[in-house]
Write a protein that holds these residues in place. Structure first.
Motif, PDB file in Angstrom:
ATOM      1  N   ALA A 191     -10.287   4.795   4.318  1.00  6.45           N
ATOM      2  CA  ALA A 191     -10.472   5.742   3.165  1.00  6.45           C
ATOM      3  C   ALA A 191      -9.141   5.401   2.366  1.00  6.45           C
ATOM      4  O   ALA A 191      -8.283   4.662   2.975  1.00  6.45           O
ATOM      5  CB  ALA A 191     -10.391   7.523   2.815  1.00  6.45           C
ATOM      6  N   HIS A 192      -9.576   5.601   1.226  1.00  8.00           N
ATOM      7  CA  HIS A 192      -8.554   4.925  -0.080  1.00  8.00           C
ATOM      8  C   HIS A 192      -6.955   5.973   0.296  1.00  8.00           C
ATOM      9  O   HIS A 192      -5.874   5.809  -0.261  1.00  8.00           O
ATOM     10  CB  HIS A 192      -8.806   4.875  -1.655  1.00  8.00           C
ATOM     11  CG  HIS A 192      -9.910   4.138  -1.911  1.00  8.00           C
ATOM     12  ND1 HIS A 192     -11.559   4.796  -1.724  1.00  8.00           N
ATOM     13  CD2 HIS A 192     -10.007   3.286  -1.491  1.00  8.00           C
ATOM     14  CE1 HIS A 192     -11.891   3.475  -2.150  1.00  8.00           C
ATOM     15  NE2 HIS A 192     -11.101   2.705  -1.764  1.00  8.00           N
ATOM     16  N   ALA A 193      -7.337   7.356   0.735  1.00  8.45           N
ATOM     17  CA  ALA A 193      -5.739   7.788   0.941  1.00  8.45           C
ATOM     18  C   ALA A 193      -6.326   9.429   1.550  1.00  8.45           C
ATOM     19  O   ALA A 193      -7.237   9.699   2.237  1.00  8.45           O
ATOM     20  CB  ALA A 193      -5.844   8.924  -0.922  1.00  8.45           C
TER      21      ALA A 193
ATOM     22  N   LYS B 218     -13.471   6.397  -5.665  1.00  5.60           N
ATOM     23  CA  LYS B 218     -11.822   6.028  -4.512  1.00  5.60           C
ATOM     24  C   LYS B 218     -12.233   7.327  -4.138  1.00  5.60           C
ATOM     25  O   LYS B 218     -12.437   8.414  -4.294  1.00  5.60           O
ATOM     26  CB  LYS B 218     -11.022   5.818  -5.299  1.00  5.60           C
ATOM     27  CG  LYS B 218     -10.758   4.360  -6.009  1.00  5.60           C
ATOM     28  CD  LYS B 218      -9.469   4.210  -6.169  1.00  5.60           C
ATOM     29  CE  LYS B 218      -8.883   2.912  -7.397  1.00  5.60           C
ATOM     30  NZ  LYS B 218      -9.098   2.007  -6.325  1.00  5.60           N
ATOM     31  N   ILE B 219     -12.112   7.574  -2.648  1.00  5.00           N
ATOM     32  CA  ILE B 219     -12.131   8.307  -1.312  1.00  5.00           C
ATOM     33  C   ILE B 219     -10.660   9.221  -0.091  1.00  5.00           C
ATOM     34  O   ILE B 219      -9.622   8.083  -0.231  1.00  5.00           O
ATOM     35  CB  ILE B 219     -13.165   7.926  -0.448  1.00  5.00           C
ATOM     36  CG1 ILE B 219     -14.602   7.371  -1.144  1.00  5.00           C
ATOM     37  CG2 ILE B 219     -13.266   8.513   0.438  1.00  5.00           C
ATOM     38  CD1 ILE B 219     -14.966   6.351  -0.119  1.00  5.00           C
ATOM     39  N   LYS B 220     -10.632  10.661  -0.439  1.00  4.69           N
ATOM     40  CA  LYS B 220      -9.352  10.633   0.005  1.00  4.69           C
ATOM     41  C   LYS B 220      -9.938  11.634   0.592  1.00  4.69           C
ATOM     42  O   LYS B 220     -10.913  12.657   0.517  1.00  4.69           O
ATOM     43  CB  LYS B 220      -8.633  11.890  -1.558  1.00  4.69           C
ATOM     44  CG  LYS B 220      -7.452  12.093  -0.433  1.00  4.69           C
ATOM     45  CD  LYS B 220      -6.412  12.821  -2.086  1.00  4.69           C
ATOM     46  CE  LYS B 220      -4.957  13.059  -1.793  1.00  4.69           C
ATOM     47  NZ  LYS B 220      -3.679  13.171  -1.556  1.00  4.69           N
TER      48      LYS B 220
ATOM     49  N   THR C 185      -6.136   3.420   5.577  1.00  2.00           N
ATOM     50  CA  THR C 185      -6.378   3.380   4.835  1.00  2.00           C
ATOM     51  C   THR C 185      -6.377   2.473   3.732  1.00  2.00           C
ATOM     52  O   THR C 185      -6.050   0.697   3.997  1.00  2.00           O
ATOM     53  CB  THR C 185      -4.344   3.342   3.614  1.00  2.00           C
ATOM     54  OG1 THR C 185      -3.663   4.413   4.045  1.00  2.00           O
ATOM     55  CG2 THR C 185      -4.794   3.584   2.993  1.00  2.00           C
TER      56      THR C 185
ATOM     57  N   VAL D 270      -5.132   8.021 -10.972  1.00  2.00           N
ATOM     58  CA  VAL D 270      -6.085   7.687 -10.434  1.00  2.00           C
ATOM     59  C   VAL D 270      -7.426   8.651  -9.208  1.00  2.00           C
ATOM     60  O   VAL D 270      -6.441   9.550  -9.652  1.00  2.00           O
ATOM     61  CB  VAL D 270      -6.045   6.901  -8.760  1.00  2.00           C
ATOM     62  CG1 VAL D 270      -6.797   6.556  -8.161  1.00  2.00           C
ATOM     63  CG2 VAL D 270      -4.341   5.986  -9.294  1.00  2.00           C
ATOM     64  N   GLU D 271      -8.194   9.028  -9.791  1.00  2.00           N
ATOM     65  CA  GLU D 271      -8.765  10.478 -10.065  1.00  2.00           C
ATOM     66  C   GLU D 271      -9.743   9.145  -8.586  1.00  2.00           C
ATOM     67  O   GLU D 271     -10.844   8.824  -7.994  1.00  2.00           O
ATOM     68  CB  GLU D 271     -10.175  10.552 -10.337  1.00  2.00           C
ATOM     69  CG  GLU D 271      -9.878  10.788 -12.083  1.00  2.00           C
ATOM     70  CD  GLU D 271     -10.151  12.505 -11.791  1.00  2.00           C
ATOM     71  OE1 GLU D 271     -10.232  12.873 -11.027  1.00  2.00           O
ATOM     72  OE2 GLU D 271      -9.158  12.686 -12.694  1.00  2.00           O
ATOM     73  N   TYR D 272      -9.481  11.026  -7.653  1.00  2.24           N
ATOM     74  CA  TYR D 272     -10.148  10.813  -5.443  1.00  2.24           C
ATOM     75  C   TYR D 272     -11.275  10.932  -5.913  1.00  2.24           C
ATOM     76  O   TYR D 272     -11.585  12.574  -6.501  1.00  2.24           O
ATOM     77  CB  TYR D 272      -8.746  10.722  -4.895  1.00  2.24           C
ATOM     78  CG  TYR D 272      -7.923   9.127  -5.200  1.00  2.24           C
ATOM     79  CD1 TYR D 272      -8.342   8.536  -4.075  1.00  2.24           C
ATOM     80  CD2 TYR D 272      -6.884   9.912  -5.483  1.00  2.24           C
ATOM     81  CE1 TYR D 272      -7.640   7.428  -3.812  1.00  2.24           C
ATOM     82  CE2 TYR D 272      -5.885   9.385  -5.056  1.00  2.24           C
ATOM     83  CZ  TYR D 272      -6.021   8.060  -4.910  1.00  2.24           C
ATOM     84  OH  TYR D 272      -5.059   7.142  -4.216  1.00  2.24           O
ATOM     85  N   LYS D 273     -12.378  10.880  -4.932  1.00  3.32           N
ATOM     86  CA  LYS D 273     -13.522  12.423  -4.600  1.00  3.32           C
ATOM     87  C   LYS D 273     -13.353  12.330  -3.247  1.00  3.32           C
ATOM     88  O   LYS D 273     -12.245  12.046  -2.588  1.00  3.32           O
ATOM     89  CB  LYS D 273     -14.758  11.342  -4.091  1.00  3.32           C
ATOM     90  CG  LYS D 273     -15.752  12.376  -3.995  1.00  3.32           C
ATOM     91  CD  LYS D 273     -16.228  12.623  -5.142  1.00  3.32           C
ATOM     92  CE  LYS D 273     -17.838  13.736  -4.038  1.00  3.32           C
ATOM     93  NZ  LYS D 273     -17.250  14.993  -4.639  1.00  3.32           N
ATOM     94  N   ALA D 274     -12.868  13.926  -3.588  1.00  3.70           N
ATOM     95  CA  ALA D 274     -12.453  14.763  -2.246  1.00  3.70           C
ATOM     96  C   ALA D 274     -13.069  14.779  -1.229  1.00  3.70           C
ATOM     97  O   ALA D 274     -14.452  15.276  -1.334  1.00  3.70           O
ATOM     98  CB  ALA D 274     -11.430  16.012  -2.533  1.00  3.70           C
TER      99      ALA D 274
END
Length: 148
Positions: free
Chosen positions: A127-129, A110-112, A147, A72-76
Motif C-alpha cells: 500500500a502507499h501508506a 492511493k491506499i492507506k 510501502t 495527498v488524499e488516501y483511500k482508507a
C-alpha cells in the motif's frame, strides 16, 4: 385518436402574451416595462449577486482558510476489511490490483491501511501508506507491510 389530432385538455393552456404589437393590443408602447430607466432598455441584464447597491452577500461574508495543493488524499482500508477478504481465499499478497479487483478502491487511488480490527493470517500487503497500529498488527500476525 392519432398523433395528428392530439390536443391539450381544455383550459390547461393559455395564450402567450403578445408584447410590443401596437397600442390596440394594450401591451404596445412601453411593452410592460414601465417608463425609462435601465430596466426598460433592450440588452438590460442585472449583474448576478447585485443587491441594489447594498453590499452583496459574497462581499459581506469574510474569506478564511486555504486549500493545501500538496495534500495527498488516501483511500482508507481497515484491517477488519482485509480479514474478511482473506477468509474465503488462500491469498498471501494483497496489492493495489487486488484491492481494485475486489472493489475497495478505484484504479488511481492511493491506499492507506488503518489498524481497526484484527488480522490472524500472515499477509504481505502492498500500500502507499500504513498507520503504526496497522504495521504492528500485520507484523504480529507474521505478515509484511510493504510501502509502495
Amino acid at each position: 385518436m392519432n398523433l395528428s389530432n392530439l390536443k391539450p385538455a381544455v383550459g390547461s393552456t393559455k395564450n402567450q402574451k403578445r408584447i410590443g404589437r401596437g397600442e390596440g393590443s394594450t401591451r404596445g408602447g412601453t411593452s410592460t416595462r414601465g417608463h425609462k430607466g435601465a430596466k426598460s432598455r433592450s440588452g438590460y441584464k442585472r449583474k448576478s449577486g447585485f443587491e441594489g447597491g447594498q453590499m452583496p452577500l459574497q462581499r459581506r461574508v469574510p474569506k478564511f482558510g486555504f486549500t493545501n495543493i500538496n495534500r495527498v488524499e488516501y483511500k482508507a482500508i481497515n484491517l477488519d476489511v482485509l480479514a474478511s477478504l482473506v477468509e474465503g481465499t488462500q491469498t498471501a499478497t494483497m496489492d493495489a490490483a487486488y484491492f481494485v479487483a475486489n472493489g475497495l478502491v478505484s484504479k488511481n487511488a492511493k491506499i492507506k491501511v488503518l489498524g481497526r480490527g484484527e488480522i490472524t493470517t500472515a499477509l504481505e500487503i502492498h500500500a502507499h501508506a500504513f498507520s503504526k497500529s496497522a504495521v504492528e498488527a500485520i507484523e504480529k500476525a507474521g505478515g509484511k507491510a510493504v510501502t509502495l
